[in-house]
Write a protein that holds these residues in place. Structure first.
Motif, PDB file in Angstrom:
ATOM      1  N   PRO A 212       0.911  -1.227  -0.712  1.00 19.67           N
ATOM      2  CA  PRO A 212      -0.083   0.228  -0.396  1.00 19.67           C
ATOM      3  C   PRO A 212       1.121   1.249   0.145  1.00 19.67           C
ATOM      4  O   PRO A 212       0.268   2.582  -0.237  1.00 19.67           O
ATOM      5  CB  PRO A 212      -0.945  -0.191   1.242  1.00 19.67           C
ATOM      6  CG  PRO A 212      -0.269  -0.829   1.882  1.00 19.67           C
ATOM      7  CD  PRO A 212       0.874  -2.006   1.179  1.00 19.67           C
TER       8      PRO A 212
ATOM      9  N   ARG B  76      -7.014   0.694  -4.690  1.00 17.16           N
ATOM     10  CA  ARG B  76      -6.552   2.255  -5.224  1.00 17.16           C
ATOM     11  C   ARG B  76      -5.632   2.502  -4.972  1.00 17.16           C
ATOM     12  O   ARG B  76      -5.761   2.802  -3.313  1.00 17.16           O
ATOM     13  CB  ARG B  76      -8.139   2.798  -4.724  1.00 17.16           C
ATOM     14  CG  ARG B  76      -9.354   3.341  -5.599  1.00 17.16           C
ATOM     15  CD  ARG B  76      -9.754   3.742  -5.397  1.00 17.16           C
ATOM     16  NE  ARG B  76     -10.110   5.570  -4.773  1.00 17.16           N
ATOM     17  CZ  ARG B  76     -10.269   5.904  -5.577  1.00 17.16           C
ATOM     18  NH1 ARG B  76     -11.058   5.997  -6.494  1.00 17.16           N
ATOM     19  NH2 ARG B  76     -10.160   7.367  -5.010  1.00 17.16           N
ATOM     20  N   ASN B  77      -4.424   3.177  -5.481  1.00 15.14           N
ATOM     21  CA  ASN B  77      -3.718   3.679  -4.785  1.00 15.14           C
ATOM     22  C   ASN B  77      -3.619   5.243  -5.554  1.00 15.14           C
ATOM     23  O   ASN B  77      -2.913   5.220  -6.733  1.00 15.14           O
ATOM     24  CB  ASN B  77      -2.405   2.442  -4.972  1.00 15.14           C
ATOM     25  CG  ASN B  77      -0.994   3.526  -4.487  1.00 15.14           C
ATOM     26  OD1 ASN B  77      -0.544   4.679  -4.412  1.00 15.14           O
ATOM     27  ND2 ASN B  77      -0.203   3.380  -4.505  1.00 15.14           N
ATOM     28  N   THR B  78      -3.721   6.210  -4.803  1.00 18.53           N
ATOM     29  CA  THR B  78      -3.707   7.380  -5.067  1.00 18.53           C
ATOM     30  C   THR B  78      -1.876   8.268  -5.351  1.00 18.53           C
ATOM     31  O   THR B  78      -2.348   9.518  -5.711  1.00 18.53           O
ATOM     32  CB  THR B  78      -4.916   8.613  -4.376  1.00 18.53           C
ATOM     33  OG1 THR B  78      -4.530   8.222  -3.089  1.00 18.53           O
ATOM     34  CG2 THR B  78      -6.375   8.139  -4.692  1.00 18.53           C
ATOM     35  N   ASN B  79      -1.308   7.424  -4.162  1.00 20.67           N
ATOM     36  CA  ASN B  79       0.145   8.314  -3.983  1.00 20.67           C
ATOM     37  C   ASN B  79       1.116   7.944  -5.744  1.00 20.67           C
ATOM     38  O   ASN B  79       1.651   8.681  -5.939  1.00 20.67           O
ATOM     39  CB  ASN B  79       0.568   7.757  -3.775  1.00 20.67           C
ATOM     40  CG  ASN B  79       0.270   8.313  -2.190  1.00 20.67           C
ATOM     41  OD1 ASN B  79      -0.130   8.512  -2.209  1.00 20.67           O
ATOM     42  ND2 ASN B  79       0.731   7.147  -0.931  1.00 20.67           N
TER      43      ASN B  79
HETATM   44  C1  LIG Z   1       0.039   8.007   0.135  1.00 27.62           C
HETATM   45  O1  LIG Z   1       0.799   8.370   0.954  1.00 27.62           O
HETATM   46  C2  LIG Z   1       0.896   8.309   2.160  1.00 27.62           C
HETATM   47  C3  LIG Z   1       1.929   8.491   3.095  1.00 27.62           C
HETATM   48  O2  LIG Z   1       3.153   8.779   2.499  1.00 27.62           O
HETATM   49  C4  LIG Z   1      -0.267   7.675   2.786  1.00 27.62           C
HETATM   50  O3  LIG Z   1      -0.096   8.058   4.411  1.00 27.62           O
HETATM   51  C5  LIG Z   1      -1.393   7.209   2.228  1.00 27.62           C
HETATM   52  O4  LIG Z   1      -2.000   6.009   3.096  1.00 27.62           O
HETATM   53  C6  LIG Z   1      -0.571   6.666   1.212  1.00 27.62           C
HETATM   54  N1  LIG Z   1      -1.937   6.289   0.741  1.00 27.62           N
HETATM   55  C7  LIG Z   1      -2.159   5.384  -0.103  1.00 27.62           C
HETATM   56  C8  LIG Z   1      -3.622   5.831  -0.986  1.00 27.62           C
HETATM   57  O5  LIG Z   1      -1.344   4.187  -0.912  1.00 27.62           O
END
Ligand SMILES: *[C@@H]1O[C@H](CO)[C@@H](O)[C@H](O)[C@H]1NC(C)=O
Ligand SMILES: *[C@@H]1O[C@H](CO)[C@@H](O)[C@H](O)[C@H]1NC(C)=O
Length: 529
Positions: free
Chosen positions: A417, A444-447
């Protein structure tokens, strides 16, 4: 004058920024000489404008020099002349008055040299030696902190000593000739810890290898050393590296094809270790006697070998370089591996790395991963749950098409994640159609905003866009394999991935619009009731 300008700290900040940002506020490219000329001229004018500006402007003006020429050109005009080919020749003996002019500016220089110019510019060596004769403490620039030394005329070797002062913290030496390390430099370098005891970063770079004994003499007495770059012959004994207490980063190139000696290099921890060598096998045998736990490890041999050889070396490195503190690993080669099935990584190749559950960054972009299937990828990444950055097989084109599918990608995203930087080759021709059971429900990964897909084959951009935007909704960029290592159909694939991006941004815009109109109608309805 505005009251602000009576505060020296503020004036200093403004003047320093003239060099960095220019008079018009745009960030300066230090390679831009015409710009530097203008900045220098402005500072020179400021130094004359007001007595309280003088010292601050001169400090800013002289803080950084590409070479020593401007300093020598400040000396009285009857002392020197410039020839048609821009050489500075001395015309009469130097006097104490000349030296005090030189000293006034020289003491302000903090940074000298850059990686592509000669340290002395057009100054004739006779002129340099004449000035050196007047140095009181055998130092030309007593307050120098950073020295980049690439080239200078052979006859000026002895002047190096006059640049190594007590305030130096960074030293980069590029040997201009093969004899550089073996002639004058050993005597200069053996006294390095006496001349420049504050050194924190030392880079002795290629292309010529240094004698290990000379580097040992140069480095071992330096108490503040944090980062070192070295090119040493593979046959050298490197056990002395253990004596560099407090070292945080080591970049070492082992030059030559001779089988290495076994050195006993032991340390408790390095933040970063980079090893360049001839091939995987020679990397392995070079470190056979080492015990160096490191957080970041990069192995970059010149020539590749088979995946089996890579695996064998990785096993050897266990408890040598590979310990639980490992967070980043990069394996690369200078000359790409041949497009041969023996060079393709398998689950087995990864297995020596799979016990390092603290891995955050894995970069294996140069190798073929076409033999891995979804299950293989799943078990690999299951052992790396903290992964933030993963690059597999994206640099080059390979004849063998990838076996990993969209399902494998989704499993990866759900297992890791924290991923925010992704490069993965997968078969995008087999994306499930949107009507079928949605894969990766809830993942879902929004990063992740940028996706390096290497030579991933693709047929129907719209389908791919629909599937991808469900799991990676914030994608704003795709890249394919590098142009130099590209394969047949690269341009078509690049165009198709470009279409995917268009579809994704189009859907995003539509979603935004429908959100906006949705809230509007709700608002209207609310008002009417
Ligand atoms: C995106 O990154 C942040 C911190 O870097 C983290 O807290 C968050 O959970 C991440 N979100 C996803 C959807 O991966
Ligand atoms: C790797 O380098 C060593 C020398 O260090 C050499 O003996 C060996 O043959 C090389 N292996 C390959 C596959 O080129």
């Amino acid at each position: 004058m505005h009251a602000c300008l009576l505060i020296p700290e503020i004036v200093k900040l403004i003047f320093t920024n003239i060099y960095v940002y220019g008079t018009d506020g745009s960030l300066v490219n230090f390679g831009d000489h015409s710009f530097q000329r203008v900045a220098r001229r402005s500072l020179a004018a400021l130094s004359r404008a007001c007595r309280s500006f003088k010292d601050i402007a001169l400090d800013a003006l002289w803080v950084k020099l590409d070479n020593l020429e401007p300093l020598f050109a400040c000396l009285p005009r009857d002392l020197w002349t410039m020839t048609g080919d821009r050489k500075l020749l001395i015309k009469r003996p130097v006097t104490t008055a000349d030296w005090s002019v030189f000293e006034q500016y020289a003491s302000r220089v903090r940074i000298l040299g850059n990686v592509d110019s000669d340290l002395f510019g057009g100054i004739d060596s006779e002129f340099v030696y004449a000035m050196m004769g007047f140095c009181s403490q055998s130092l030309l620039l007593p307050n120098l902190r950073t020295l980049y030394c690439k080239g200078y005329p052979h006859v000026l070797h002895p002047c190096m000593r006059y640049l190594l002062g007590p305030n130096l913290v960074y030293l980069l030496l590029v040997p201009p000739t093969e004899g550089f390390w073996s002639n004058i430099m050993p005597s200069v370098l053996s006294g390095l810890s006496r001349h420049s005891p504050q050194l924190e970063v030392v880079e002795f770079v290629g292309p010529y290898a240094m004698c290990p004994r000379v580097s040992e003499l140069a480095l071992c007495g330096l108490k503040h050393l944090r980062k070192v770059t070295l090119v040493l012959p593979s046959r050298g004994d490197l056990s002395w590296l253990s004596r560099l207490i407090g070292l945080q980063e080591l970049r070492i190139t082992l030059a030559g094809i001779l089988p290495p000696l076994r050195s006993q290099f032991r340390t408790s921890y390095l933040d970063k270790l980079v090893i360049r060598s001839f091939n995987w096998t020679s990397s392995g045998s070079s470190v056979a006697g080492w015990v160096v736990p490191c957080r970041q490890l990069q192995l970059i041999p010149a020539f590749s070998e088979s995946a089996v050889a890579v695996e064998c070396v990785l096993r050897m490195l266990d408890k040598r370089l590979l310990f639980d503190v490992l967070e980043h690993i990069l394996l690369d080669v200078v000359l790409e591996p041949a497009d041969h099935i023996d060079n393709a990584f398998t689950l087995q190749t990864f297995s020596p790395l799979m016990r390092f559950s603290g891995l955050k960054e894995v970069d294996l972009s140069t190798f073929c991963i076409s033999l891995l299937d979804d299950d293989d990828l799943g078990s690999i990444v299951k052992s790396w749950p903290r992964l933030e950055c993963l690059h597999l097989g994206t640099r080059c084109f390979w004849q063998t098409p990838p076996k990993i599918t969209f399902r494998g990608l989704v499993a990866l995203l759900s297992t890791c994640p924290n991923l925010r930087n992704l490069g993965l080759v997968f078969d995008a021709t087999k994306v499930d159609s949107p009507t079928a059971e949605k894969p990766g429900r809830g993942v879902r990964n929004t990063n992740i905003t940028s996706f390096h897909v290497g030579f991933s084959p693709i047929e129907q951009p719209l389908q791919v866009a629909v599937a991808l935007s469900a799991v990676l909704p914030c994608l704003g960029e795709f890249s394919v394999e590098s142009l130099l290592s590209g394969g047949p159909g690269r341009a078509e694939r690049e165009a198709k991935w470009g279409e995917v991006l268009e579809h994704i941004s189009h859907t995003l815009i539509k979603k935004e619009e429908s959100k906006a109109t949705g809230s509007e109608t709700r608002g209207l309805r609310r008002r009417s009731t």
